[in-house]
Design a protein around this motif. Sequence first.
Motif, short mmCIF file in Angstrom:
data_model
loop_
_atom_site.label_atom_id
_atom_site.label_comp_id
_atom_site.label_asym_id
_atom_site.label_seq_id
_atom_site.Cartn_x
_atom_site.Cartn_y
_atom_site.Cartn_z
N ARG A 1 -0.09 8.73 -2.80
CA ARG A 1 -0.50 9.82 -3.66
C ARG A 1 -1.56 9.39 -4.66
N LEU A 2 -1.38 8.21 -5.23
CA LEU A 2 -2.25 7.79 -6.32
C LEU A 2 -3.47 7.02 -5.82
N ASN A 3 -3.42 6.62 -4.57
CA ASN A 3 -4.53 5.87 -4.00
C ASN A 3 -4.82 4.59 -4.77
N SER A 4 -3.81 4.04 -5.41
CA SER A 4 -4.00 2.77 -6.08
C SER A 4 -3.58 1.67 -5.10
N ALA A 5 -3.82 0.45 -5.50
CA ALA A 5 -3.43 -0.64 -4.62
C ALA A 5 -2.15 -1.28 -5.13
N VAL A 6 -1.37 -1.83 -4.22
CA VAL A 6 -0.14 -2.50 -4.62
C VAL A 6 -0.18 -3.93 -4.12
N LEU A 7 0.10 -4.86 -5.04
CA LEU A 7 0.25 -6.26 -4.65
C LEU A 7 1.74 -6.55 -4.70
N LEU A 8 2.34 -6.72 -3.53
CA LEU A 8 3.78 -6.88 -3.45
C LEU A 8 4.11 -8.35 -3.26
N ILE A 9 4.90 -8.88 -4.17
CA ILE A 9 5.29 -10.29 -4.05
C ILE A 9 6.75 -10.31 -3.64
N THR A 10 7.07 -10.91 -2.54
CA THR A 10 8.45 -10.87 -2.09
C THR A 10 8.77 -12.05 -1.20
N HIS A 11 10.05 -12.29 -1.01
CA HIS A 11 10.48 -13.31 -0.06
C HIS A 11 11.09 -12.63 1.16
N ASP A 12 11.24 -11.30 1.10
CA ASP A 12 12.02 -10.58 2.09
C ASP A 12 11.10 -9.99 3.17
N MET A 13 11.20 -10.54 4.37
CA MET A 13 10.36 -10.09 5.47
C MET A 13 10.65 -8.62 5.83
N GLY A 14 11.88 -8.21 5.64
CA GLY A 14 12.24 -6.83 5.91
C GLY A 14 11.47 -5.87 5.01
N VAL A 15 11.38 -6.22 3.74
CA VAL A 15 10.64 -5.38 2.79
C VAL A 15 9.17 -5.33 3.17
N VAL A 16 8.64 -6.47 3.57
CA VAL A 16 7.23 -6.53 4.00
C VAL A 16 7.00 -5.60 5.18
N ALA A 17 7.88 -5.71 6.17
CA ALA A 17 7.73 -4.89 7.36
C ALA A 17 7.81 -3.41 7.02
N ASP A 18 8.59 -3.09 6.01
CA ASP A 18 8.77 -1.71 5.64
C ASP A 18 7.57 -1.14 4.91
N LEU A 19 6.93 -1.95 4.08
CA LEU A 19 6.00 -1.39 3.10
C LEU A 19 4.55 -1.81 3.29
N ALA A 20 4.31 -3.06 3.67
CA ALA A 20 2.96 -3.61 3.51
C ALA A 20 2.01 -3.24 4.65
N ASP A 21 0.72 -3.18 4.32
CA ASP A 21 -0.32 -3.02 5.34
C ASP A 21 -0.83 -4.39 5.77
N HIS A 22 -1.00 -5.26 4.78
CA HIS A 22 -1.49 -6.61 5.05
C HIS A 22 -0.53 -7.63 4.47
N VAL A 23 -0.46 -8.78 5.10
CA VAL A 23 0.45 -9.81 4.62
C VAL A 23 -0.30 -11.12 4.43
N ILE A 24 0.03 -11.80 3.35
CA ILE A 24 -0.44 -13.16 3.15
C ILE A 24 0.79 -14.05 3.10
N VAL A 25 0.83 -15.08 3.92
CA VAL A 25 1.96 -16.00 3.89
C VAL A 25 1.54 -17.24 3.12
N MET A 26 2.33 -17.59 2.12
CA MET A 26 2.00 -18.78 1.34
C MET A 26 3.06 -19.86 1.52
N GLU A 27 2.59 -21.09 1.52
CA GLU A 27 3.52 -22.22 1.57
C GLU A 27 2.95 -23.33 0.69
N ARG A 28 3.77 -23.82 -0.20
CA ARG A 28 3.37 -24.89 -1.10
C ARG A 28 2.00 -24.66 -1.74
N GLY A 29 1.81 -23.46 -2.27
CA GLY A 29 0.60 -23.19 -3.04
C GLY A 29 -0.62 -22.83 -2.23
N ARG A 30 -0.51 -22.83 -0.91
CA ARG A 30 -1.68 -22.51 -0.10
C ARG A 30 -1.40 -21.32 0.81
#
Lengths: 594, 344
Positions: free
Chosen positions: A219-248
């Motif tokens: 509705r608002l056409n804003s962007a969301v940066l979602l930080i999570t550890h839960d792959m289920g939540v990612v699958a439910d909500l996100a368009d793009h995913v960045i996977v981080m490990e040890r700071g990279r």
Amino acid sequence: MAAHSSVIMTDEQAPVESGPILAVKGLGVDFNVDNEWVMAAEDVSYEIHPGQILAIVGESGSGKSMSSMALLGLLPRNGRSHGSAKMLGKELIGAPQGTLRRVRGNEIAMIFQEPMTALNPVLTVGEQIREAVEQHTELSPAQAKKRAIELLRMVEIPEAERRYDSFPHQFSGGQRQRAMIAIALANDPMLLIADEPTTALDVTVQAEVLDLLRKLNKRLNSAVLLITHDMGVVADLADHVIVMERGRIVEAAPTAQLFAAPAEAYTKQLLGAVPHLGSKVGGVLTDVEVVDGHLSIHEEYAEAALRARETHTASGVVPALELTDVDIEYPGRFRQPPFKAVSGVSLTINPGEVLGLVGESGSGKSTIARAVTGLIRTSGGRVRIGGTDITDLSARQLLPLRKKFAIVFQDPAASLNPRMSIGESIGEPLLLHQKLGRGALDKRVASLLEDVQLPVAFRNRYPHELSGGQRQRVGIARALSLQPDLLVADEPTSALDVSVQAKVLELLQELQRERGFACLFVSHDLAVVELLASHIAVLNKGNLVEQGSTEQVLKYPRDPYTRRLLAAAPVPDPAIQSLRREQRTALLAAGSSE
Amino acid sequence: MSNHQNPRDDSRPSVELSEMTLQSQDTDIATAAPTRAQTDRIRTTEAKSQGRLIRERFFRHKGALAGIALLALIFLLAFSSIGFAGIPGWWNKDYDVLAARFNEGRPTLTLWPFSLGEHPFGQDVLGRDYFALTMRGTQTSLIIAFIVGLVAMVIGTTVGALAGYFRGWTEAFLMRITDVVITIPTVVIAAAVAGIVAKAGIIPFAVFLGIVTWTGLARLVRGEFLSLREKEFVESAKSVGASSFRIIFRHILPNTVGVIIVSTTLAISGAILLETALSYLGLGVVSPDTSLGKAINDNRSALTVRPWLFLWPGAFIIGIALAVNFIGDGLRDAFDPKQTRVKQ
């Protein structure tokens, strides 16, 4: 903004020129520990466009939170950031605090994990939203209040006018998180940073909050940066995913692509570690069909399930654990009436069987686990362990029985005495029950450490020197030291990262198979329970609503609450998750109209 | 780097980070399983008991070391110089022998060239050797302070532990007693009883002081127990059938050692001051015996004329109190295993 004629800002924002809202390039975060700079994140680059939901996933210590805090200049005092982060072309990294303060809450807003601590308990929810509105706009108090009520309505809080004057403690957990979202949205931010927004919530509530976030984002056409550890939540909500490990950044991809074909080994491993609801029994809620948003349930499937259930209870062995009509009350104080945490629960675990006890917070599942191990008294009904009634036994009478059952606690950091070495902790039950000599005790402790796959040298370490997973292994070794017939595991993996959880679960499963103890496995996570348990019992507000074999409960649940629970649990697969969303909406709607 | 958030605080480690670095090593199983030789080495080095670890941490604390050194020095000086309990010391004068005053009783101590002279700390109005007197006072004050600390620690810890662990009637009863003891001003009890007790000697006097000063410790220990008894590791101990005795002494008490030590330390330095105050009122140590407090008060009119009669006992009081506080600080850091590195 000045052109607005009405008080209430439009929900529809004018489409921003097609550049990214946020462009992060080569962002790094370091921390100073004892005069040495330790890297927390390095070379983080990404872009977020309007209307997009970008998820940053990673386990604890991956730098996912810190790299996002750096955007707002909210690093701890010993942290520093470098690189570039441009918000609509404006550089954030290295910007003076004054500039950042204007950005925070105005252009970038944030939602935190724990809504109870993020809201001020002595101010009404409405005032806090109004305050956020007034901070960055020039609206009059009356206008700001109007806007606050409008926001409450937008986050779907019923009776917004009345609830405006409620205090945070009068809100439920989910409503509090909605209020937090309302505060975050107060000034139509371009970017919403949601740091583990649903981690503290129950699955059914989580599902609602995720739906809300998705709706608002569209509705608002804003962007969301979602930080999570839960792959289920990612699958439910996100368009793009960045996977981080040890700071990279390990991998960045559109959600569907990442889940379907992860390119990097770490991503594969991470996805492999996530328990997948329905993977063992082949699907969940098979008897629920949604046609055009209309719910239809095939009762005939359940008939078969019911027949199978009868054969289970008819078996003739002495059960390892038997609860009959158990009531548990927490005593009231002064004029408060006692609180009934559990009422009329009956369940049976046969030797060598694993029963998963599932429920949301406050359902009484941990209370049952504690009653079974004699830590709290029942106020009605019987608890039998291996055929012996422990309900009315005194502490002294219970003592010899204690070697027959053991408990593994949720938080491995809290359940080990910080002043006792690992060896002492593991050896304590042996020392108390078998009065072994030093040499024999040492030998047993060493073999127990080997059983849980820890180096023997760990016996001289202290709990704080171990990682979470290692501590939980110690907890398991301690519980198994007397070779109990019944193991009670109270959310043993919910405090652990997924990859660690997978290993601990594997170990638990292996030991259970090897030693054949019965297990009461308490968890809020249906997918975890499915992996381990042959039977499942579902608790809701202290009542047992459903009980049966894992397959029956997952595929043909009879109780509407179980159905809701199953529908709400996110599955780490975007394709399935979008199908399940329909089911979920229908079931949750049916649940709320009850 | 141009992006320091706050360059002043760059060197400060923060809680957030220490957690993060710990978790980033969250590898579950030790990835590289130690080889046989390594295991043995770890075992031999790690086999050192917790006691040894505590000692090591303690000896890395510079303040505590200085405190220990100072206290040991004072102890040695006090007990070796004039002797104790019939054993003669190396100093040839007694604190209760009157003599002619030499140079108006001024101190004869000179540092360069170092010489003690006849009366290094001078003489008091009656011509008694002030060095011997101060040493005797130091002995008395030390004995009193440590007995008070010990008695207060034992009573306070026991009451606090029982009240905090058992709750219910036990707690109500013990804490009301504590409240009663707190409400009666120490000076009033002392006025009624101390005069009699003090005549019996310094040890009964010290025990008496301990009996009226344990309350603060009891409350602190109870508070600690209240929070610790709800911890999961206590539940875990209950679930394996540990007795209340074992839970209190093996599981909870070691976790309160920091609190106990710090407040015992404070009780010890407090006891020195309390003894001084009571001696001032004539309710403490009785002549011909003396203590640091009594020495000061005996000579309170001499401040302007003979400042050394103030200076010496005062310096020893401050020295003892400071040393004890520093030691307490070091012990607290040493007992806290979460603190891997000691504060500089």
